[in-house]
Scaffold this motif. Structure first.
Motif, PDB file in Angstrom:
ATOM      1  N   LEU A  38       0.822  -1.203   0.000  1.00 17.70           N
ATOM      2  CA  LEU A  38       0.000   0.000   0.000  1.00 17.70           C
ATOM      3  C   LEU A  38       0.864   1.263   0.000  1.00 17.70           C
ATOM      4  N   ALA A  39       2.005   1.213   0.677  1.00 18.14           N
ATOM      5  CA  ALA A  39       2.906   2.365   0.697  1.00 18.14           C
ATOM      6  C   ALA A  39       3.438   2.660  -0.701  1.00 18.14           C
ATOM      7  N   ARG A  40       3.639   1.619  -1.492  1.00 16.93           N
ATOM      8  CA  ARG A  40       4.102   1.837  -2.862  1.00 16.93           C
ATOM      9  C   ARG A  40       3.070   2.632  -3.653  1.00 16.93           C
ATOM     10  N   TYR A  41       1.793   2.288  -3.486  1.00 16.81           N
ATOM     11  CA  TYR A  41       0.721   3.042  -4.155  1.00 16.81           C
ATOM     12  C   TYR A  41       0.714   4.493  -3.683  1.00 16.81           C
ATOM     13  N   GLN A  42       0.787   4.689  -2.376  1.00 16.46           N
ATOM     14  CA  GLN A  42       0.732   6.053  -1.843  1.00 16.46           C
ATOM     15  C   GLN A  42       1.915   6.894  -2.326  1.00 16.46           C
ATOM     16  N   ASN A  43       3.103   6.329  -2.293  1.00 14.15           N
ATOM     17  CA  ASN A  43       4.285   7.072  -2.724  1.00 14.15           C
ATOM     18  C   ASN A  43       4.209   7.437  -4.201  1.00 14.15           C
ATOM     19  N   TRP A  44       3.614   6.557  -4.985  1.00 16.27           N
ATOM     20  CA  TRP A  44       3.484   6.794  -6.420  1.00 16.27           C
ATOM     21  C   TRP A  44       2.521   7.945  -6.700  1.00 16.27           C
ATOM     22  N   ARG A  45       1.418   7.986  -5.963  1.00 10.02           N
ATOM     23  CA  ARG A  45       0.356   8.923  -6.291  1.00 10.02           C
ATOM     24  C   ARG A  45       0.396  10.242  -5.517  1.00 10.02           C
ATOM     25  N   ARG A  46       0.957  10.251  -4.333  1.00  7.35           N
ATOM     26  CA  ARG A  46       0.811  11.432  -3.482  1.00  7.35           C
ATOM     27  C   ARG A  46       1.510  12.665  -4.062  1.00  7.35           C
ATOM     28  N   LEU A  47       2.735  12.530  -4.535  1.00  6.24           N
ATOM     29  CA  LEU A  47       3.470  13.685  -5.047  1.00  6.24           C
ATOM     30  C   LEU A  47       2.786  14.262  -6.278  1.00  6.24           C
ATOM     31  N   ASP A  48       2.354  13.385  -7.186  1.00  3.79           N
ATOM     32  CA  ASP A  48       1.658  13.849  -8.392  1.00  3.79           C
ATOM     33  C   ASP A  48       0.373  14.576  -8.023  1.00  3.79           C
ATOM     34  N   THR A  49      -0.349  14.038  -7.054  1.00  2.00           N
ATOM     35  CA  THR A  49      -1.608  14.654  -6.636  1.00  2.00           C
ATOM     36  C   THR A  49      -1.372  16.025  -6.016  1.00  2.00           C
ATOM     37  N   MET A  50      -0.363  16.136  -5.173  1.00  2.00           N
ATOM     38  CA  MET A  50      -0.054  17.423  -4.549  1.00  2.00           C
ATOM     39  C   MET A  50       0.332  18.454  -5.610  1.00  2.00           C
ATOM     40  N   GLY A  51       1.123  18.023  -6.584  1.00  2.00           N
ATOM     41  CA  GLY A  51       1.523  18.932  -7.652  1.00  2.00           C
ATOM     42  C   GLY A  51       0.338  19.413  -8.463  1.00  2.00           C
ATOM     43  N   MET A  52      -0.585  18.497  -8.779  1.00  2.00           N
ATOM     44  CA  MET A  52      -1.755  18.878  -9.563  1.00  2.00           C
ATOM     45  C   MET A  52      -2.684  19.783  -8.763  1.00  2.00           C
ATOM     46  N   ALA A  53      -2.803  19.551  -7.455  1.00  2.00           N
ATOM     47  CA  ALA A  53      -3.644  20.407  -6.614  1.00  2.00           C
ATOM     48  C   ALA A  53      -3.120  21.839  -6.610  1.00  2.00           C
ATOM     49  N   VAL A  54      -1.806  21.977  -6.479  1.00  2.00           N
ATOM     50  CA  VAL A  54      -1.197  23.313  -6.498  1.00  2.00           C
ATOM     51  C   VAL A  54      -1.371  23.952  -7.880  1.00  2.00           C
ATOM     52  N   MET A  55      -1.201  23.147  -8.933  1.00  4.69           N
ATOM     53  CA  MET A  55      -1.308  23.682 -10.285  1.00  4.69           C
ATOM     54  C   MET A  55      -2.723  24.155 -10.599  1.00  4.69           C
ATOM     55  N   THR A  56      -3.742  23.353 -10.247  1.00  2.00           N
ATOM     56  CA  THR A  56      -5.116  23.754 -10.546  1.00  2.00           C
ATOM     57  C   THR A  56      -5.504  25.001  -9.758  1.00  2.00           C
ATOM     58  N   ASP A  57      -5.028  25.096  -8.521  1.00  2.00           N
ATOM     59  CA  ASP A  57      -5.298  26.293  -7.731  1.00  2.00           C
ATOM     60  C   ASP A  57      -4.630  27.510  -8.371  1.00  2.00           C
ATOM     61  N   GLY A  58      -3.393  27.331  -8.826  1.00  2.00           N
ATOM     62  CA  GLY A  58      -2.686  28.427  -9.479  1.00  2.00           C
ATOM     63  C   GLY A  58      -3.335  28.836 -10.787  1.00  2.00           C
ATOM     64  N   LEU A  59      -3.770  27.846 -11.583  1.00  2.00           N
ATOM     65  CA  LEU A  59      -4.438  28.152 -12.849  1.00  2.00           C
ATOM     66  C   LEU A  59      -5.734  28.920 -12.614  1.00  2.00           C
ATOM     67  N   ASN A  60      -6.477  28.517 -11.592  1.00  2.00           N
ATOM     68  CA  ASN A  60      -7.721  29.222 -11.298  1.00  2.00           C
ATOM     69  C   ASN A  60      -7.440  30.674 -10.926  1.00  2.00           C
ATOM     70  N   ARG A  61      -6.417  30.897 -10.108  1.00  2.00           N
ATOM     71  CA  ARG A  61      -6.069  32.267  -9.726  1.00  2.00           C
ATOM     72  C   ARG A  61      -5.601  33.066 -10.939  1.00  2.00           C
ATOM     73  N   LEU A  62      -4.837  32.422 -11.819  1.00  2.00           N
ATOM     74  CA  LEU A  62      -4.336  33.107 -13.009  1.00  2.00           C
ATOM     75  C   LEU A  62      -5.473  33.487 -13.947  1.00  2.00           C
ATOM     76  N   PHE A  63      -6.350  32.517 -14.243  1.00  2.00           N
ATOM     77  CA  PHE A  63      -7.412  32.772 -15.211  1.00  2.00           C
ATOM     78  C   PHE A  63      -8.537  33.627 -14.636  1.00  2.00           C
ATOM     79  N   SER A  64      -8.629  33.698 -13.318  1.00  2.00           N
ATOM     80  CA  SER A  64      -9.657  34.529 -12.698  1.00  2.00           C
ATOM     81  C   SER A  64      -9.187  35.967 -12.509  1.00  2.00           C
ATOM     82  N   ASN A  65      -7.917  36.213 -12.782  1.00  2.00           N
ATOM     83  CA  ASN A  65      -7.355  37.550 -12.601  1.00  2.00           C
ATOM     84  C   ASN A  65      -7.731  38.425 -13.790  1.00  2.00           C
TER      85      ASN A  65
END
Length: 213
Positions: A140-167
């Motif tokens: 299970l740790a292998r699954y978490q390690n694989w997905r967690r970093l990508d998910t965190m990066g995408m969360a930050v990116m979508t938040d940033g894109l929303n702020r950029l396009f809403s400006n």
């Protein structure tokens, strides 16, 4: 919502100061709507009758889909960025919205969920082939390690894109439009961004690249 003109299987997304406004194709001349508004303004739209709502939708979308008819109840949900502290627990793995919630810009919440499922399936099948316990902490740790970093990066990116396009500040808007134009004309760059967002990458799950497990 129903509309007079066919969508041809195309999704449309409009970026406004309040946030994205997107139509997503459904069977026939129907589309679902993702409509982002400021918290203070949302109750006013939720209280509108169907005819007024249709007029508001057409004001944003123009003639893209022709005359619009609201044929379902408008629902409101608060937008939050959330992520589970852990994607796993003893003999348990979280996927999709159970593990993370991101801004619904460009449909990345769905893509993240698909990547979660594909990654977990790959880990489970490889573990079964080795004759190991598929619910063990190590697996299970292998699954978490694989997905967690990508998910965190995408969360930050979508938040940033929303702020950029809403400006709506003119210089920011001009730079944003210029950058989008460059990406749109740079075929290889555009294709690489699309593949990355869809999880089609050497480090991504095999299923998303159409490869067998």
């Amino acid at each position: 919502m129903a509309h007079a003109l066919p969508h041809e299987g195309v999704a449309y997304e409009h970026f406004r100061p309040a946030g994205p406004f997107a139509s997503l194709p459904l069977p026939g001349n129907r589309s679902s709507l993702v409509w982002t508004e400021r918290t203070a303004d949302a109750p006013r739209f939720l209280a509108m009758d169907d005819a007024t709502l249709a007029a508001e939708i057409e004001a944003v979308m123009g003639s893209t889909l022709g005359t619009v008819t609201v044929d379902d109840k408008l629902m409101g949900f608060p937008l939050r960025r959330q992520m589970a502290r852990a994607f796993i627990a003893p003999r348990l793995a979280l996927v999709g919205d159970a593990a993370h919630v991101v801004h619904p810009i460009a449909g990345q919440g769905l893509n993240l969920g698909l990547k979660d499922v594909a990654a977990l399936a790959e880990v489970v099948i490889e573990t079964v082939r080795l004759g190991l316990d598929l619910g063990s902490d190590e697996v299970l740790a292998r699954y978490q390690n694989w997905r967690r970093l990508d998910t965190m990066g995408m969360a930050v990116m979508t938040d940033g894109l929303n702020r950029l396009f809403s400006n709506d500040v003119a210089p920011v808007r001009a730079l944003r439009d210029f950058g989008l134009g460059l990406v749109d004309r740079a075929g290889p760059v555009k294709a690489a961004l699309i593949r990355t967002a869809a999880g089609i990458a050497p480090s991504g799950p095999k299923l998303l690249s159409g490869l067998p497990l």
